[in-house]
Design an enzyme around this catalytic site. Structure first.
Site, mmCIF file in Angstrom:
data_model
loop_
_atom_site.group_PDB
_atom_site.id
_atom_site.type_symbol
_atom_site.label_atom_id
_atom_site.label_comp_id
_atom_site.label_asym_id
_atom_site.label_seq_id
_atom_site.Cartn_x
_atom_site.Cartn_y
_atom_site.Cartn_z
ATOM 1 N N HIS A 105 0.657 -1.107 0.007
ATOM 2 C CA HIS A 105 -0.096 0.031 -0.070
ATOM 3 C C HIS A 105 0.850 1.160 0.120
ATOM 4 O O HIS A 105 0.053 2.343 0.247
ATOM 5 C CB HIS A 105 -1.028 0.057 1.235
ATOM 6 C CG HIS A 105 -1.993 -0.902 1.055
ATOM 7 N ND1 HIS A 105 -2.335 -1.866 2.133
ATOM 8 C CD2 HIS A 105 -2.851 -1.395 0.107
ATOM 9 C CE1 HIS A 105 -3.090 -2.763 2.003
ATOM 10 N NE2 HIS A 105 -3.512 -2.684 0.801
ATOM 11 N N CYS A 128 6.966 20.742 -3.117
ATOM 12 C CA CYS A 128 8.053 20.120 -3.845
ATOM 13 C C CYS A 128 8.901 21.310 -3.980
ATOM 14 O O CYS A 128 8.792 22.342 -4.406
ATOM 15 C CB CYS A 128 7.725 19.614 -5.270
ATOM 16 S SG CYS A 128 9.111 18.776 -6.210
#
Length: 253
Positions: free
Chosen positions: A124, A153
């Site tokens: 997952h 980012c």
């Protein structure tokens, strides 16, 4: 089950692992419960305290700040304090000793990495990485990213997302394919701390059984696997049984 019966089953499990060509472990929430991380489901699960909609992909894109506030609280402030327990550490020791070839985990807490396991398939995904929703760059998680929510980012300024699956996302194909390959080649398959209720992860042990693997299950309570595909059921906590299993392997080796 009497103590004598349990000891007999433990020895049988040890002998299977000792003589196996390829042993794979498949872990679920139960192993991390012993580190203080609650499961998602059940009376004491996270979804009894939080709205599971906080991990809906559409909700994330609609309001990343609100979603990230909950993600930080649950997965980094709370889960971040957890440490590997003897179950995680035992699996790492088994790998180092050559008794275990891979760990497939449904957990996103990175505790197998912290314990020292190396060949880990994170079915997952993991909270230990972040992924940019704009440029796709994947980076290791650092606490400094949480000084601003949502984190951005540093390459392109896009919003970062934890590199685990949200509701509405598909299983990463590399993790899925690698898990199915492990199920295909394993001659011993350890099921540890999982009820077998979460799909499609729950199908992996069935694949192992179909391909001829001996199934050893370690769970406090019977699961969906116990009376269907399990060959040896060791009832109890992983943190208690796995160290005993290693000791039994070493005694008979």
């Amino acid at each position: 089950m009497t103590l004598s019966d349990f000891s007999s089953h433990l020895e049988k499990a040890a002998r299977l692992i000792l003589h196996a060509t390829h042993t794979t472990a498949f872990t679920g929430a139960g192993i991390s419960v012993e580190s203080g991380i609650p499961p998602f489901r059940g009376r004491e699960g996270l979804w009894s305290r939080y709205d599971p909609g906080c991990l809906d992909l559409d909700a994330f894109y609609r309001d990343p700040t609100q979603t990230w506030t909950l993600i930080k609280e649950i997965f980094y402030d709370f889960f971040g304090r957890a440490k590997p327990n003897p179950g995680h550490i035992s699996l790492a020791e088994m790998e180092k000793a050559g008794y275990l070839q891979a760990v497939i985990t449904q957990n996103i807490d990175s505790l197998h990495h912290q314990a020292g396991s190396r060949n880990i398939i994170e079915f997952h995904g993991t909270s230990g990485r972040l992924k940019c929703t704009r440029c796709g760059k994947v980076i290791p998680f650092e606490p400094s990213y949480l000084k601003q929510l949502p984190p951005l980012c540093r390459s392109c300024g896009g919003i970062l997302k934890p590199d685990f699956i949200f509701f509405g996302e598909a299983i990463p194909y590399k993790a899925y394919d690698a898990s199915i390959e492990e199920a295909r080649i394993a001659d011993v398959f350890l099921i540890i701390g999982t009820t077998g209720e979460v799909v499609p992860a729950s199908s992996v042990p069935w694949q192992a059984k179909t391909h001829g693997a001996a199934i050893i299950e370690i769970n406090p309570e019977p699961s969906a696997y116990t009376h269907a595909i399990t060959d040896i059921y060791l009832q109890g906590k992983a943190g208690e049984i796995l160290p005993d299993l290693i000791q039994s392997i070493e005694v008979i080796s």
